[in-house]
Design an enzyme around this catalytic site. Sequence first.
Site, short mmCIF file in Angstrom:
data_model
loop_
_atom_site.label_atom_id
_atom_site.label_comp_id
_atom_site.label_asym_id
_atom_site.label_seq_id
_atom_site.Cartn_x
_atom_site.Cartn_y
_atom_site.Cartn_z
N SER A 125 -30.24 97.81 -28.31
CA SER A 125 -29.08 98.63 -28.68
C SER A 125 -28.70 99.66 -27.62
CB SER A 125 -29.31 99.30 -30.03
OG SER A 125 -30.47 100.10 -30.01
N CYS A 126 -29.64 100.08 -26.79
CA CYS A 126 -29.28 101.03 -25.72
C CYS A 126 -28.31 100.40 -24.72
CB CYS A 126 -30.53 101.50 -24.97
SG CYS A 126 -31.60 102.55 -25.97
N PHE A 127 -28.34 99.07 -24.65
CA PHE A 127 -27.48 98.35 -23.70
C PHE A 127 -26.38 97.56 -24.39
CE2 PHE A 127 -31.84 98.67 -22.01
CZ PHE A 127 -31.58 99.50 -20.93
#
Length: 158
Positions: A125-127
């Site tokens: 989710s960070c990317f």
Amino acid sequence: KWRAVDSCKAAIDAIRHGLFEVIPETLLQSVGFELGELDMLWNGLPFIDVQSIRASAVYQGGFDANHQLVLWFWQLFKDMEEEDKAALLRFATGTSKLPVDGLDPPFKLTFNDQLDPESLCKAHSCFNQLVLPNYKSEKTLREKVLFAIRNTDGFLLG
């Protein structure tokens, strides 16, 4: 009046103070934001526009816009109920709503043929990244993606 205004005055004042630390009150007043506009800036769009996500999507790991798994995925995403669209977005990006100015980084679909074709999809989710195994059928893709997004609660570090 006490229940509607006075009882929550301290909390509302604290929220206003925090907001005005981020966005000066004079700026908000001079720009003339309406409450609905501020809500969208703060919370994101009230709907999920799959076409806009698709238009800016990035493909990795051997995927391209015409790969069969990619076509199946976009059809699934487009046909989902709003609740499932929000769950998919939350699974892949960490948020269930689209920012007004779009995703940054853009949504990424990544192919990983090293994953078992019967395993669940994965997300980073960070990317804003969704990783798909080499599913052999549209039915398998649908089952695995829906199971993953409907049965995820929080982050798993691994």
